[in-house]
Design a protein around this motif. Structure first.
Motif, short mmCIF file in Angstrom:
data_model
loop_
_atom_site.label_atom_id
_atom_site.label_comp_id
_atom_site.label_asym_id
_atom_site.label_seq_id
_atom_site.Cartn_x
_atom_site.Cartn_y
_atom_site.Cartn_z
N TYR A 1 90.16 -40.60 75.05
CA TYR A 1 91.13 -39.72 76.14
C TYR A 1 91.60 -40.73 77.33
CZ TYR A 1 92.38 -36.29 79.55
OH TYR A 1 92.99 -35.50 80.19
N PHE A 2 90.75 -41.75 77.61
CA PHE A 2 90.87 -42.84 78.75
C PHE A 2 91.53 -43.85 78.31
CE2 PHE A 2 87.46 -40.22 81.34
CZ PHE A 2 88.33 -39.62 82.10
N GLN A 3 91.75 -43.88 76.89
CA GLN A 3 92.48 -45.32 76.62
C GLN A 3 93.55 -45.83 77.46
OE1 GLN A 3 93.80 -45.10 72.45
NE2 GLN A 3 92.98 -46.99 72.02
N ASN A 4 93.44 -46.90 77.90
CA ASN A 4 94.60 -47.57 78.73
C ASN A 4 94.57 -47.18 79.94
OD1 ASN A 4 95.23 -49.13 76.55
ND2 ASN A 4 96.64 -47.57 75.58
N HIS A 5 93.47 -46.40 80.37
CA HIS A 5 93.31 -45.85 81.80
C HIS A 5 92.22 -46.33 82.51
CE1 HIS A 5 97.11 -43.21 81.49
NE2 HIS A 5 96.38 -42.82 80.22
N GLN A 6 92.17 -46.51 83.68
CA GLN A 6 91.05 -46.70 84.64
C GLN A 6 90.75 -45.69 85.60
OE1 GLN A 6 88.68 -49.47 84.12
NE2 GLN A 6 89.77 -49.71 82.40
N SER B 1 72.17 -40.36 83.79
CA SER B 1 72.07 -41.44 82.69
C SER B 1 73.58 -41.26 82.17
CB SER B 1 71.08 -40.92 81.54
OG SER B 1 71.33 -39.84 80.86
N ILE B 2 74.27 -40.27 82.09
CA ILE B 2 75.43 -40.16 81.49
C ILE B 2 76.54 -40.74 82.62
CG2 ILE B 2 77.65 -38.79 81.07
CD1 ILE B 2 75.29 -38.52 78.89
N LYS B 3 76.37 -40.62 83.83
CA LYS B 3 77.06 -41.24 84.83
C LYS B 3 77.03 -42.88 84.68
CE LYS B 3 76.43 -37.83 88.37
NZ LYS B 3 75.73 -37.38 89.64
N GLU B 4 75.71 -43.36 84.30
CA GLU B 4 75.37 -44.77 84.40
C GLU B 4 76.14 -45.19 82.96
OE1 GLU B 4 74.52 -48.39 85.43
OE2 GLU B 4 74.20 -46.33 86.74
N GLU B 5 76.25 -44.50 81.98
CA GLU B 5 76.83 -44.86 80.67
C GLU B 5 78.27 -45.04 80.96
OE1 GLU B 5 76.74 -43.99 75.86
OE2 GLU B 5 76.61 -42.06 77.26
N MET B 6 78.87 -44.08 81.73
CA MET B 6 80.19 -44.28 81.96
C MET B 6 80.47 -45.58 82.94
SD MET B 6 81.69 -40.36 82.30
CE MET B 6 80.55 -39.87 83.50
N ARG B 7 79.72 -45.81 83.70
CA ARG B 7 79.90 -46.82 84.76
C ARG B 7 79.77 -48.29 83.77
NH1 ARG B 7 76.29 -44.05 88.38
NH2 ARG B 7 77.66 -43.21 90.07
N ASN B 8 79.16 -48.36 82.97
CA ASN B 8 79.04 -49.63 81.89
C ASN B 8 80.20 -49.61 81.27
OD1 ASN B 8 76.35 -49.93 82.91
ND2 ASN B 8 75.34 -48.78 81.18
N LEU B 9 81.04 -48.60 80.92
CA LEU B 9 82.29 -48.75 80.44
C LEU B 9 83.41 -49.13 81.19
CD1 LEU B 9 82.23 -45.30 78.30
CD2 LEU B 9 81.98 -47.84 77.30
N GLY B 10 83.07 -49.45 82.45
CA GLY B 10 84.14 -50.03 83.46
C GLY B 10 84.90 -48.88 84.31
N TRP B 11 84.31 -47.64 83.98
CA TRP B 11 85.01 -46.47 84.88
C TRP B 11 84.27 -46.46 86.05
CZ3 TRP B 11 84.21 -42.70 80.17
CH2 TRP B 11 84.92 -43.19 79.30
N GLN B 12 85.14 -46.08 87.22
CA GLN B 12 84.62 -45.85 88.58
C GLN B 12 84.26 -44.24 88.70
OE1 GLN B 12 87.28 -46.79 92.08
NE2 GLN B 12 85.52 -46.79 93.05
N ALA C 1 90.29 -26.22 82.23
CA ALA C 1 89.71 -27.47 82.10
C ALA C 1 90.14 -27.77 80.42
CB ALA C 1 88.06 -27.31 81.78
N THR C 2 90.20 -29.25 80.63
CA THR C 2 90.72 -30.09 79.23
C THR C 2 89.40 -30.33 78.60
OG1 THR C 2 92.87 -30.73 79.96
CG2 THR C 2 91.72 -31.84 78.10
N ILE C 3 88.99 -30.15 77.25
CA ILE C 3 87.82 -30.36 76.65
C ILE C 3 88.16 -31.71 75.78
CG2 ILE C 3 85.83 -29.43 75.19
CD1 ILE C 3 86.18 -27.93 77.89
N VAL C 4 87.08 -32.33 75.86
CA VAL C 4 87.03 -33.52 75.07
C VAL C 4 86.31 -33.80 73.63
CG1 VAL C 4 87.96 -35.11 77.01
CG2 VAL C 4 85.50 -34.85 76.21
N GLY C 5 85.22 -32.92 73.77
CA GLY C 5 84.13 -32.79 72.71
C GLY C 5 84.71 -31.85 71.44
N LYS C 6 83.72 -31.98 70.27
CA LYS C 6 84.26 -30.85 69.14
C LYS C 6 84.85 -29.49 69.55
CE LYS C 6 79.72 -30.90 67.79
NZ LYS C 6 78.82 -30.62 66.95
N PRO C 7 85.86 -29.02 68.99
CA PRO C 7 86.63 -29.63 68.09
C PRO C 7 88.01 -30.35 68.39
CG PRO C 7 87.01 -27.36 68.22
CD PRO C 7 86.31 -27.77 69.39
#
Length: 260
Positions: A79-84, A94-105, A179-185
Motif C-alpha cells: 500500500y505504501f510502495q514508493n511513499h514515505q 511491537s507493531i509500531k517498532e516493526e513499522m519504524r524498522n521499515l523506515g516509516w515515521q 476506513a481503508t482496509i489493507v488486510g484480508k481480503p
C-alpha cells in the motif's frame, strides 16, 4: 481431496484458539511438511509481529518459520510502495517498532507541527481513550484512516474479543471518514500472497474459518477454498456469499481427507 502444491492457512480460529492448537491442526501441518508441500500462514492478526506469531505457534507445538507468515504489515508495504508516510499508529508497541524498522515515521500523538498522513488502527489491549482522541484530531486535520483488518471480533480461549473492525467504527462514526482496509481480503493482501506462493493458484488452496476474510480471499485469488466451522461460524449464523470448495468441521477432517 485433490492434491495441492501450496496450502494457505488462516491462524486464529483455524489453527489455534488463543494458545491452544485446534483439533487436527498440528498433525495436518506436520504431514504437509513431511511431503514437502508449501505451507503459508496468512493472518489478519494486527497485534503481533511475524516473530511473535512464529514463537507462539512453535511453543504450542507447530514448526513455523517467520518467512512462512504473511500479516497486514506485508499488505501495508504494498500500500505504501514508493511513499514515505507519517503514521499515527493506534496499535501495539511491537507493531509500531516493526513499522519504524521499515523506515516509516511512526508517532503515537498528534501535534500541529507534524502533518500526519495516516491514522492506522490495529486491535490492541494497549489502546486507551486518549488514543481515540489523538486519532480524531489527526483525521480532522487531513489524515486518512487505515485499518489493518476488517474483522469485528477475534475468537480466543475465553470467548471472543473486539477486533480492529469494531474499534475502527469509533473513529468512523466520530469523523464521518470511512476506513481503508489493507488486510484480508483486499487487493494488497492478494498481491502479498501471490508474491509468496510457489505454485499456480490452480494448485493452491486457501483454508480458514471466516467467510468474510478467508473464503473471500481465496475467491479473490481464484483458488479452491476450505471453510471450517471452528471460528466465526461458532458465534453467528452466516449466509455464505461464496460457496467454498469444501465445507469441513475442523482440520481433523481435512487431515483425513488429505490422507484418504
Amino acid at each position: 481431496m485433490k492434491p495441492y502444491g501450496t496450502y494457505i492457512f488462516d491462524i486464529d480460529g483455524t489453527l489455534i484458539r488463543g494458545n491452544e492448537a485446534l483439533l487436527g491442526a498440528v498433525e495436518t501441518l506436520k504431514h504437509l511438511r513431511e511431503t514437502n508441500t508449501q505451507i503459508l500462514l496468512v493472518t489478519n492478526n494486527p497485534a503481533e509481529t511475524k516473530g511473535e506469531i512464529s514463537k507462539r505457534l512453535n511453543q504450542i507445538g507447530f514448526e513455523i518459520r517467520k518467512q512462512e507468515i504473511i500479516t497486514p504489515i506485508d499488505a501495508l508495504k504494498i500500500y505504501f510502495q514508493n511513499h514515505q508516510p507519517t503514521i499515527l499508529a493506534i496499535t501495539n508497541n511491537s507493531i509500531k517498532e516493526e513499522m519504524r524498522n521499515l523506515g516509516w515515521q511512526v508517532v503515537s500523538e498528534y501535534t500541529n507541527s507534524l502533518p500526519i498522513s495516516y491514522v492506522l488502527m490495529g486491535m490492541s489491549q494497549e489502546i486507551t481513550y486518549k488514543d481515540f482522541v489523538e486519532g480524531v484530531r489527526a483525521l480532522d486535520n487531513g489524515a486518512s484512516l487505515l485499518g489493518m483488518n476488517p474483522d469485528l471480533f477475534c475468537p480466543t480461549q475465553e470467548g471472543r474479543v473486539p477486533d480492529t473492525g469494531a474499534l475502527l467504527s469509533c473513529l468512523e462514526l466520530s469523523t464521518g471518514q470511512k476506513a481503508t482496509i489493507v488486510g484480508k481480503p483486499t487487493k494488497w493482501m492478494r498481491r502479498a500472497i501471490l508474491s509468496a506462493i510457489h505454485h499456480p493458484v490452480s494448485q493452491s488452496v486457501f483454508i480458514g474459518d471466516s467467510p468474510y476474510t478467508d473464503l473471500a480471499m481465496g475467491v479473490e485469488l481464484g483458488m479452491d477454498t476450505v471453510l471450517l466451522h471452528t471460528g466465526i461460524t461458532k458465534y453467528k449464523n452466516v449466509e455464505l456469499i461464496h460457496q467454498p470448495t469444501r465445507l469441513l468441521n475442523d482440520l481433523q477432517e481435512l487431515y483425513e481427507a488429505i490422507n484418504g
